[in-house]
Design an enzyme around this catalytic site. Structure first.
Site, mmCIF file in Angstrom:
data_model
loop_
_atom_site.group_PDB
_atom_site.id
_atom_site.type_symbol
_atom_site.label_atom_id
_atom_site.label_comp_id
_atom_site.label_asym_id
_atom_site.label_seq_id
_atom_site.Cartn_x
_atom_site.Cartn_y
_atom_site.Cartn_z
ATOM 1 C CG LEU A 121 42.940 -2.804 18.442
ATOM 2 C CD1 LEU A 121 43.863 -4.007 18.504
ATOM 3 C CD2 LEU A 121 42.132 -2.850 17.133
ATOM 4 C CD GLU A 158 48.373 -1.141 23.905
ATOM 5 O OE1 GLU A 158 49.533 -0.654 23.931
ATOM 6 O OE2 GLU A 158 48.117 -2.334 24.120
ATOM 7 C CB ALA A 212 49.283 0.672 19.729
ATOM 8 C CB SER A 223 46.368 3.828 12.466
ATOM 9 O OG SER A 223 45.352 4.807 12.513
ATOM 10 C CD GLN A 233 26.230 27.212 5.613
ATOM 11 O OE1 GLN A 233 26.937 26.832 6.531
ATOM 12 N NE2 GLN A 233 26.164 28.485 5.240
ATOM 13 C CG HIS A 240 18.680 23.344 10.454
ATOM 14 N ND1 HIS A 240 18.858 22.340 9.535
ATOM 15 C CD2 HIS A 240 17.608 22.955 11.207
ATOM 16 C CE1 HIS A 240 17.952 21.393 9.727
ATOM 17 N NE2 HIS A 240 17.181 21.740 10.734
ATOM 18 C CD GLU A 262 34.262 -0.532 15.164
ATOM 19 O OE1 GLU A 262 34.207 -1.457 14.349
ATOM 20 O OE2 GLU A 262 33.416 -0.329 16.039
#
Lengths: 398, 256
Positions: free
Chosen positions: A127, A129, A132, A134, A340, A342, A367
């Site tokens: 979809l 491109e 193109a 959003s 944070q 860790h 998506e």
């Protein structure tokens, strides 16, 4: 029946089986695949044998005959172990198979679905491109009818699952004409190997290193008219429907990563000692753990809610957008907290949280970005029924 | 060829088991329960034999209400039907009572072969399969690390400390299999979805033609003690004689 949060026996068994598979087969090798930027063919084959790729489709087309919620549960479990495999599964099921299953002709369904549902072959969806994203109405790829064929020219960006050894082809959106001054967008299937179909080398990505993502280009690429999915000009409506399911699936994937962040943080904070006590004994840590758990539970409930609507055959657009927005932003936030907690160890690739941190950001983008999700939600609130273009341009009082 | 396989639901072995101080028995309520990991090998062995002979696998389990889950799991792996013996009066059964119930269930199913794990991961008596064979008057073959059928006989490689014995018996027979005999498959998701449409019987003591009075436990666990701490090993300083010392030590253990 009114509200009920109990899973069915089958849903519970599917979640348990996928959880065991994720822990025993996927998790031990996730770091290796990530480091080597390697598509894990052997694990994908095992996922296929398990029945994951056909999970929410009927047995008549080669699926497992489970419901959409079961698929979301499976996706959460796989993504908890490895988000890159999560997206491979999600793109295969929600983007590859869904358009063919929902809108394909009998011939297309018979030709492709059994192999795709078995996981022996992967199908992609194109979809986005270069110009193109959003704004899908800005699609520049063209498909011109010549005799019994479409001649396709254009470029598709960030395509998942198109370039593996088991990739069979891609469904792309292309402009096939004009209708009242607006481009007429159609969905057309292109098999891999068709002359004029080219795939670029894999992108170098921040995360999802074990998933296959490429740019595809079409140079006078000819396919039979019979490769049209649904009717000419039906592409826009089709991908809105496809993305509705896809967004819920990305939300489920996000919950899986967020849960992995919490699990890792719970483990580490109870082992690591500073100032004579474990990190878990500090309120600063406890607040983080509690907030993570609460946001994850909230996200999971929204995923289930949206998934249930799909299973009930009801419109789920608004809830799909809300679930994706909530779950993806929660997952990014949880990954941040996990690193944070860790400390320095969280910045090292020796522990999985560094990978979670790199893998998680894309969920707020793919998506439909978080911004687009908010526009979709706003368009529902303001009476534009989920249409972002109407919200932005159309007549009305908003 | 009809093959029956015994399965058991046990408290998750990776969790910390708790004992009921009154009975010295494992607490089974309110804990995570799973299919006994040892049973997965039995299910896989049975499925492989059935697939090779176009036969069928019948799952048999005795256990509480939730044990239905492990019967369904075995069916999701590929077993064609299931039999769940569920009776409140069987709670706390000892090995002999369990064997009596399972033998009655086997008689009802009338298989050519019974496959079971070597022992359960919770009770660990390792006596139930052999007791079932004895009650049925069938041969009992234990510790199979390889299993094959030909004609009316079953042949197994019986694991021993030195290697294996080849053991053969006429069918029907009871065989226990060791871990490592195969790589158990995962239930397929299609199998999970299909399991509910396959036959699954739930039977009580009377349904099996047994008398509850003859099934009360005859053994009691009188005491439980923690396993002794492992002693520190012997450390040998190598001054050139280590090889001999190690060889002597192994000879002492009769390993070499």
């Amino acid at each position: 029946m009114g509200l009920c949060f109990d899973l069915t026996d089958e849903q519970e068994a599917i979640r348990q089986t996928c959880g065991e598979f994720a822990d025993q087969v996927v998790a031990p090798r996730a770091a290796e695949f990530d480091r080597n930027q390697e598509f894990p063919y052997s694990v994908v084959a095992q996922m296929g044998e398990l029945g994951l790729f056909g999970l929410p489709y009927p047995t008549a087309v080669g699926g497992a005959g489970a419901d959409f919620v079961s698929y979301l549960l499976a996706l959460e479990e796989i993504s908890r172990a490895d988000a890159a495999l999560g997206i491979t599964l999600e793109a295969g099921v929600s983007l590859g198979i869904a358009p063919i299953f929902h809108f394909g002709s009998e011939q297309q369904r018979e030709r492709y679905l059994p192999e795709l549902c078995s996981g022996r072959g992967l199908w992609a969806f194109g979809l986005t491109e270069p110009e193109a994203g959003s704004d899908a109405a800005g699609t520049a790829t063209k498909a011109v009818r010549e005799g019994g064929e479409y001649v396709i020219d254009g470029t598709k960006s960030f395509i998942t699952n198109a370039g593996t050894e088991i990739s069979r082809g891609v469904t792309i959106t292309a402009v096939t004409g004009n209708s009242g001054g607006r481009p007429q967008i159609s969905a057309i299937m292109v098999e891999k190997g068709t002359p004029g179909y080219r795939q670029a080398p894999p992108y170098r990505k921040l995360g999802w290193h074990a998933s296959d993502t490429r740019e595809l280009s079409f140079d006078s690429c000819r396919v039979p008219i019979a490769n049209l999915v649904g009717r000419e000009g039906g592409g826009f409506g089709q991908f809105l429907k496809v993305l509705e399911g896809g967004r819920i699936a990305i939300a489920a994937l996000s919950v899986g990563v967020a849960q992995a962040c919490l699990d890792a943080s719970l483990g580490y904070s109870q082992r690591r000692r500073q100032f004579g006590r474990t990190l878990s004994r500090f309120q600063a840590t406890q607040m983080k753990l509690a907030d993570m758990a609460t946001q994850i539970e909230l996200s999971r409930l929204m995923v289930w809610r949206a998934g249930l609507l799909v299973d009930q055959g009801q419109p789920a657009g608004r809830f799909a957008a809300m679930a994706k927005l909530q779950a993806s932003e929660t997952a990014t936030w949880c990954a941040n907290q996990a690193v944070q907690i860790h400390g320095g160890a969280g910045f090292m690739e020796d522990l999985p949280v560094a990978r979670y941190y790199r893998d998680v950001k894309i969920n707020e983008i793919g998506e439909g970005t978080s911004e687009i999700q908010r526009l979709v939600i706003a368009s529902h609130l303001l009476g534009f029924k989920g249409s972002v273009s109407s919200l932005l341009e159309g007549p009305g009082t908003a | 060829m009809r093959i029956a396989v015994f399965v058991k639901q046990v408290p998750d072995p990776s969790g910390a088991g708790r004992l009921d101080p009154a009975t010295n028995l494992l607490v089974r309520e309110g804990v995570e329960v799973v299919l006994d990991p040892g049973d997965a090998y039995g299910i896989e062995a049975a499925l492989q034999l059935a697939e090779a002979s176009q036969g069928e696998v019948v799952v048999i389990s005795m256990g509480g209400e939730r044990a239905l889950e492990v019967v369904r799991k075995a069916m999701a792996m590929g077993a064609g039907s299931g039999l769940h013996v569920f009776d409140q009066r069987l709670g706390g059964s000892d090995a002999l009572a369990t064997a009596r119930v399972l033998a009655a269930a086997v008689s009802r199913v009338a298989p050519d072969l019974v496959v079971a794990g070597t022992e359960s991961t919770d009770g660990y008596t390792g006596t139930v399969p052999a007791a079932v064979a004895e009650l049925l008057g069938w041969p009992s073959l234990t510790f199979a690390k390889h299993l094959e059928l030909s004609g009316g006989t079953v042949r197994v490689q019986r694991q021993t400390p030195a290697g294996h014995d080849l053991v053969e018996a006429d069918l029907p027979a009871v065989v226990t299999v060791t871990g490592g005999i195969n790589e158990p498959r995962y239930p397929t998701l299609k199998g999970i979805m299909g399991a509910k449409s396959r036959p699954l019987e739930q039977l009580s003591i009377e349904d099996l033609g047994l008398d509850a009075a003859g099934l009360s436990p005859q053994q009691r666990v009188v005491a439980v003690a923690p396993a002794p701490q492992r002693q520190a090993g012997r450390v040998v300083e190598d001054d050139g004689s280590a090889a001999r010392l190690i060889a002597d030590y192994l000879a002492e253990l009769k390993v070499i």
